[in-house]
Write an enzyme that holds these catalytic residues in place. Structure first.
Site, PDB file in Angstrom:
ATOM      1  N   LYS A  90      11.597  -4.023  41.546  1.00  5.62           N
ATOM      2  CA  LYS A  90      12.414  -2.964  42.150  1.00  5.62           C
ATOM      3  C   LYS A  90      11.738  -1.641  41.891  1.00  5.62           C
ATOM      4  O   LYS A  90      11.379  -1.329  40.751  1.00  5.62           O
ATOM      5  CB  LYS A  90      13.820  -2.976  41.516  1.00  5.62           C
ATOM      6  CG  LYS A  90      14.745  -1.958  42.154  1.00  5.62           C
ATOM      7  CD  LYS A  90      15.384  -2.500  43.406  1.00  5.62           C
ATOM      8  CE  LYS A  90      15.987  -1.426  44.296  1.00  5.62           C
ATOM      9  NZ  LYS A  90      15.015  -0.788  45.233  1.00  5.62           N
ATOM     10  N   GLN A 111       8.517   2.179  35.832  1.00 14.46           N
ATOM     11  CA  GLN A 111       9.701   1.568  36.436  1.00 14.46           C
ATOM     12  C   GLN A 111      10.202   0.379  35.618  1.00 14.46           C
ATOM     13  O   GLN A 111      11.406   0.114  35.575  1.00 14.46           O
ATOM     14  CB  GLN A 111       9.364   1.148  37.868  1.00 14.46           C
ATOM     15  CG  GLN A 111      10.561   1.005  38.785  1.00 14.46           C
ATOM     16  CD  GLN A 111      11.052   2.348  39.337  1.00 14.46           C
ATOM     17  OE1 GLN A 111      10.248   3.175  39.736  1.00 14.46           O
ATOM     18  NE2 GLN A 111      12.351   2.556  39.355  1.00 14.46           N
ATOM     19  N   LYS A 114      12.307   1.926  32.827  1.00 11.91           N
ATOM     20  CA  LYS A 114      13.444   2.628  33.422  1.00 11.91           C
ATOM     21  C   LYS A 114      14.498   1.622  33.877  1.00 11.91           C
ATOM     22  O   LYS A 114      15.687   1.745  33.570  1.00 11.91           O
ATOM     23  CB  LYS A 114      12.944   3.440  34.620  1.00 11.91           C
ATOM     24  CG  LYS A 114      14.006   4.270  35.303  1.00 11.91           C
ATOM     25  CD  LYS A 114      13.563   4.779  36.684  1.00 11.91           C
ATOM     26  CE  LYS A 114      12.274   5.554  36.638  1.00 11.91           C
ATOM     27  NZ  LYS A 114      12.024   6.294  37.908  1.00 11.91           N
ATOM     28  N   LYS A 126       6.311  -0.888  42.280  1.00 11.12           N
ATOM     29  CA  LYS A 126       6.185   0.367  43.032  1.00 11.12           C
ATOM     30  C   LYS A 126       5.165   0.163  44.129  1.00 11.12           C
ATOM     31  O   LYS A 126       4.299  -0.707  44.028  1.00 11.12           O
ATOM     32  CB  LYS A 126       5.694   1.480  42.098  1.00 11.12           C
ATOM     33  CG  LYS A 126       5.966   2.876  42.613  1.00 11.12           C
ATOM     34  CD  LYS A 126       7.368   3.322  42.255  1.00 11.12           C
ATOM     35  CE  LYS A 126       7.704   4.672  42.818  1.00 11.12           C
ATOM     36  NZ  LYS A 126       8.968   5.192  42.261  1.00 11.12           N
ATOM     37  N   GLY A 165      13.018   4.346  48.471  1.00  9.88           N
ATOM     38  CA  GLY A 165      12.254   5.560  48.757  1.00  9.88           C
ATOM     39  C   GLY A 165      11.618   6.168  47.518  1.00  9.88           C
ATOM     40  O   GLY A 165      11.897   5.786  46.384  1.00  9.88           O
ATOM     41  N   ASP A 166      10.747   7.111  47.755  1.00  8.49           N
ATOM     42  CA  ASP A 166      10.146   7.983  46.730  1.00  8.49           C
ATOM     43  C   ASP A 166       9.588   9.172  47.526  1.00  8.49           C
ATOM     44  O   ASP A 166      10.054   9.424  48.644  1.00  8.49           O
ATOM     45  CB  ASP A 166       9.054   7.228  45.943  1.00  8.49           C
ATOM     46  CG  ASP A 166       8.644   7.948  44.658  1.00  8.49           C
ATOM     47  OD1 ASP A 166       9.339   7.826  43.641  1.00  8.49           O
ATOM     48  OD2 ASP A 166       7.615   8.662  44.671  1.00  8.49           O
ATOM     49  N   THR A 210      19.803  10.240  42.101  1.00 12.39           N
ATOM     50  CA  THR A 210      18.758  10.607  41.131  1.00 12.39           C
ATOM     51  C   THR A 210      19.033  12.001  40.571  1.00 12.39           C
ATOM     52  O   THR A 210      19.032  12.218  39.348  1.00 12.39           O
ATOM     53  CB  THR A 210      17.366  10.544  41.782  1.00 12.39           C
ATOM     54  OG1 THR A 210      17.217   9.290  42.437  1.00 12.39           O
ATOM     55  CG2 THR A 210      16.285  10.707  40.738  1.00 12.39           C
TER      56      THR A 210
HETATM   57  P1  NDP Z   1      10.605  14.146  48.323  1.00  8.30           P
HETATM   58  O1  NDP Z   1       9.479  13.699  49.166  1.00  8.30           O
HETATM   59  O2  NDP Z   1      11.981  14.169  48.875  1.00  8.30           O
HETATM   60  O3  NDP Z   1      10.325  15.594  47.731  1.00  8.30           O
HETATM   61  C1  NDP Z   1       9.173  15.850  46.969  1.00  8.30           C
HETATM   62  C2  NDP Z   1       9.119  17.325  46.631  1.00  8.30           C
HETATM   63  O4  NDP Z   1       8.095  17.543  45.682  1.00  8.30           O
HETATM   64  C3  NDP Z   1       8.785  18.190  47.821  1.00  8.30           C
HETATM   65  O5  NDP Z   1       9.390  19.447  47.650  1.00  8.30           O
HETATM   66  C4  NDP Z   1       7.272  18.293  47.744  1.00  8.30           C
HETATM   67  O6  NDP Z   1       6.751  19.462  48.364  1.00  8.30           O
HETATM   68  C5  NDP Z   1       7.055  18.346  46.258  1.00  8.30           C
HETATM   69  N1  NDP Z   1       5.751  17.728  45.946  1.00  8.30           N
HETATM   70  C6  NDP Z   1       5.389  16.438  46.173  1.00  8.30           C
HETATM   71  N2  NDP Z   1       4.131  16.212  45.803  1.00  8.30           N
HETATM   72  C7  NDP Z   1       3.680  17.384  45.354  1.00  8.30           C
HETATM   73  C8  NDP Z   1       2.451  17.788  44.830  1.00  8.30           C
HETATM   74  N3  NDP Z   1       1.404  16.935  44.684  1.00  8.30           N
HETATM   75  N4  NDP Z   1       2.331  19.085  44.424  1.00  8.30           N
HETATM   76  C9  NDP Z   1       3.373  19.944  44.561  1.00  8.30           C
HETATM   77  N5  NDP Z   1       4.574  19.610  45.065  1.00  8.30           N
HETATM   78  C10 NDP Z   1       4.730  18.358  45.445  1.00  8.30           C
HETATM   79  O7  NDP Z   1      10.547  13.205  47.026  1.00  8.30           O
HETATM   80  P2  NDP Z   1      11.683  12.918  45.944  1.00  8.30           P
HETATM   81  O8  NDP Z   1      12.538  14.108  45.748  1.00  8.30           O
HETATM   82  O9  NDP Z   1      12.297  11.623  46.268  1.00  8.30           O
HETATM   83  O10 NDP Z   1      10.795  12.687  44.624  1.00  8.30           O
HETATM   84  C11 NDP Z   1      10.488  13.727  43.701  1.00  8.30           C
HETATM   85  C12 NDP Z   1      10.113  13.129  42.356  1.00  8.30           C
HETATM   86  O11 NDP Z   1      11.207  12.359  41.857  1.00  8.30           O
HETATM   87  C13 NDP Z   1       8.929  12.154  42.381  1.00  8.30           C
HETATM   88  O12 NDP Z   1       8.237  12.273  41.157  1.00  8.30           O
HETATM   89  C14 NDP Z   1       9.592  10.786  42.455  1.00  8.30           C
HETATM   90  O13 NDP Z   1       8.745   9.781  41.947  1.00  8.30           O
HETATM   91  C15 NDP Z   1      10.784  11.033  41.546  1.00  8.30           C
HETATM   92  N6  NDP Z   1      11.919  10.123  41.691  1.00  8.30           N
HETATM   93  C16 NDP Z   1      12.504   9.923  42.909  1.00  8.30           C
HETATM   94  C17 NDP Z   1      13.604   9.087  43.010  1.00  8.30           C
HETATM   95  C18 NDP Z   1      14.330   8.888  44.286  1.00  8.30           C
HETATM   96  O14 NDP Z   1      15.343   8.201  44.270  1.00  8.30           O
HETATM   97  N7  NDP Z   1      13.908   9.467  45.400  1.00  8.30           N
HETATM   98  C19 NDP Z   1      14.117   8.345  41.835  1.00  8.30           C
HETATM   99  C20 NDP Z   1      13.471   8.692  40.593  1.00  8.30           C
HETATM  100  C21 NDP Z   1      12.406   9.535  40.555  1.00  8.30           C
HETATM  101  P3  NDP Z   1       6.064  19.336  49.836  1.00  8.30           P
HETATM  102  O15 NDP Z   1       7.192  19.048  50.770  1.00  8.30           O
HETATM  103  O16 NDP Z   1       5.423  20.660  50.031  1.00  8.30           O
HETATM  104  O17 NDP Z   1       5.069  18.216  49.719  1.00  8.30           O
HETATM  105  O1  2IT Z   2      11.229   6.300  40.796  1.00 13.50           O
HETATM  106  C1  2IT Z   2      12.270   5.720  41.145  1.00 13.50           C
HETATM  107  O2  2IT Z   2      13.059   5.256  40.304  1.00 13.50           O
HETATM  108  C2  2IT Z   2      12.569   5.616  42.570  1.00 13.50           C
HETATM  109  N1  2IT Z   2      11.808   6.137  43.377  1.00 13.50           N
HETATM  110  C3  2IT Z   2      13.775   4.866  43.039  1.00 13.50           C
HETATM  111  C4  2IT Z   2      13.530   3.387  43.046  1.00 13.50           C
HETATM  112  C5  2IT Z   2      14.625   2.547  43.662  1.00 13.50           C
HETATM  113  O3  2IT Z   2      14.356   1.344  43.805  1.00 13.50           O
HETATM  114  O4  2IT Z   2      15.706   3.044  43.980  1.00 13.50           O
END
Ligand code: NDP
Ligand code: 2IT
Length: 446
Positions: A90, A111, A114, A126, A165-166, A210
């Site tokens: 997952k 992961q 977590k 992942k 997603g991520d 999240t």
């Molecule tokens: P999104 O794609 O929705 O948003 C990512 C954000 O981070 C955007 O604002 C993006 O800016 C910025 N960003 C991404 N890469 C870079 C980079 N290399 N340098 C600077 N800014 C960057 O992703 P999420 O919000 O889903 O994910 C954000 C973080 O949270 C990640 O680390 C992800 O692994 C983690 N995460 C996500 C979960 C989820 O459920 N979605 C769960 C747990 C953790 P721009 O648009 O300009 O690229």
């Molecule tokens: O980093 C993370 O925990 C995620 N991107 C969510 C993973 C999931 O299966 O919901």
């Protein structure tokens, strides 16, 4: 690190050359494990750490697709199925040009622990691609997702591997991926992906989970220190899924959220970020933060290329990407009086920055605990799918709150038990590891 674990890490670096983020994530976990291996020699004997560091399966594949003008593009797809001792693999899919095997492996490795901490039955995995969605039309994104799933589908299944997603993968992409999976397999298998739309098998509160979860974790850390979020000045980085719902929840608990950022720069908004406007610009229009500042008026300033960590705050919630908060930024935050830092993103804080926070006595919530609310709610989505149920928002949010409090408690108590009071990093690593290790021992040498 003990001599044995240092040697193990050196061997991991030798066998996985060029995977800097994986080396970093592994080192951060191994640094916590010496006391467990001393207390439980049977785990060392069964070589549990060596086994956990080696993915059960790694899949890399070609993803060919055509853009709107007919030009052919070739991307690389990844799925690292790291550990299934606790349940089906997952973890999310990331679409970003920086994606490579080392990044997918660091994310998959995190992961495992977590998902273990959630207490639910989910293993660790992942995936993703170096596809860059930026500037691509919806039709191009759909064709890419269809090509990606045409290969990936054979490795998935509700009992085998369940992506979500991520970065770069949200509700739209999950829809295209689910459609292609359904078409190829001729199965309406709801539990094969999470983060689905609410009308077709998705869970309430998954989109919010999240960010909401990280704020709940932060509130628990503050509670231990006799404080809460009411009236606190908060800085958030990122402007995507995690950042948006972090801001929303922190505001609902009375915090003043001053910032958000994207890869171009950051916004500081003296009146507090307007989440509705932010969602309009980022989620609906898929635009840039500069537009937010232009529409917001005098209270907001856009700082191109800057970092939110320069803005004085009580609480910092990094929610963009790995290694975005380094030791220099940590020192600035400490100088400005930060009390708590909690990771919404995966590994956003460098090890040197974590050391700065620890030295200064700042409450620090590691991502594998603090951002586990997203995957936990994915597991609740899987539960609803297998029971053919749809829960109310309140029910899912309440379950999320119970899970986040449980994770906080587990980390806190484990750190105490191993003589590291207040060290959530050690608590999360040890507690996450022990549950997986016990399952691996029970299931034999595989
Ligand atoms: P999104 O794609 O929705 O948003 C990512 C954000 O981070 C955007 O604002 C993006 O800016 C910025 N960003 C991404 N890469 C870079 C980079 N290399 N340098 C600077 N800014 C960057 O992703 P999420 O919000 O889903 O994910 C954000 C973080 O949270 C990640 O680390 C992800 O692994 C983690 N995460 C996500 C979960 C989820 O459920 N979605 C769960 C747990 C953790 P721009 O648009 O300009 O690229
Ligand atoms: O980093 C993370 O925990 C995620 N991107 C969510 C993973 C999931 O299966 O919901």
């Amino acid at each position: 690190m003990s001599a044995g674990l240092t040697a193990l890490h050196a061997e991991l670096v030798r066998r996985n050359p060029g995977e800097a983020e994986f080396h970093q994530a592994a080192s951060e976990v191994l640094e916590s494990l010496a006391p467990v291996l001393t207390a439980r020699p049977e785990l060392a004997e069964a070589k549990i750490v060596e086994r956990i560091c080696e993915p059960e399966r790694q899949i890399m594949f070609r993803v060919p697709w055509q853009d709107d003008s007919g030009t052919v593009h070739i991307n690389r797809g990844f799925r690292v199925e790291f550990n299934s001792a606790l349940g089906p693999y997952k973890g999310g899919l990331r679409f970003h040009p920086s994606v490579n095997l080392g990044i997918v492996k660091f994310l998959g490795f995190e992961q495992i622990f977590k998902n273990s901490l959630t207490g639910l039955n989910i293993g660790g995995g992942k995936g993703g691609s170096d596809f860059d969605p930026r500037g691509r039309s919806a039709a191009e994104v759909m064709r890419f997702c269809q090509s990606f799933m045409t290969e990936l589908h054979r490795h998935l299944g509700e009992h085998t591997d369940v992506p979500a997603g991520d970065i770069g993968v949200g509700g739209r992409e999950i829809g295209y991926l689910f459609g292609q999976y359904r078409r190829i397999t001729n199965r309406w298998e709801a539990g094969v992906l999470t983060g689905k739309g609410l009308g077709w098998g998705g869970s309430t509160a998954r989109t919010e989970a999240t960010g909401y979860g990280n704020v709940l974790f932060t509130a628990e850390m503050l509670k231990r220190r006799g404080e809460d979020l009411d009236g606190q000045q908060v800085v958030v980085s990122g402007a995507g899924n995690v950042a948006i719902y972090t801001i929303e929840k922190a505001q609902s608990l009375g915090a003043n959220v001053l910032t958000c950022s994207d890869s171009g720069g950051y916004v500081v908004d003296e009146k507090g970020i307007d989440v509705r406007l932010l969602r309009q610009v980022k989620e609906v229009e898929r635009g840039r933060l500069e537009t937010y500042a232009q529409r917001r008026g005098a209270s907001a300033t856009y700082v191109p290329g800057g970092r939110v960590w320069d803005v004085a705050c009580d609480v910092a919630l990094p929610s963009a990407t790995q290694n975005e908060l380094d030791a220099d930024a940590a020192r600035i935050l400490v100088r400005n009086g930060v009390k708590a830092v909690s990771e919404g993103a995966n590994m956003p804080t460098t090890p040197e920055a974590v050391a700065v926070f620890k030295e200064a006595g700042v409450a620090f919530g590691p991502g594998k605990a603090a951002n586990a609310g997203g995957v936990a709610t994915s597991a609740l989505e899987m539960r609803q799918n297998s029971a053919r149920e749809s829960w109310s928002f309140e029910r899912t949010e309440n379950e999320l709150a119970v899970i986040m409090r449980g994770i906080h408690e587990t980390c806190y108590e484990t750190a105490e038990r191993y003589g590291r009071p207040g060290d959530y990093v050690a608590g999360a690593n040890i507690a996450g590891f022990e549950r997986v290790a016990d399952a691996m021992v029970a299931q034999g040498l595989i």
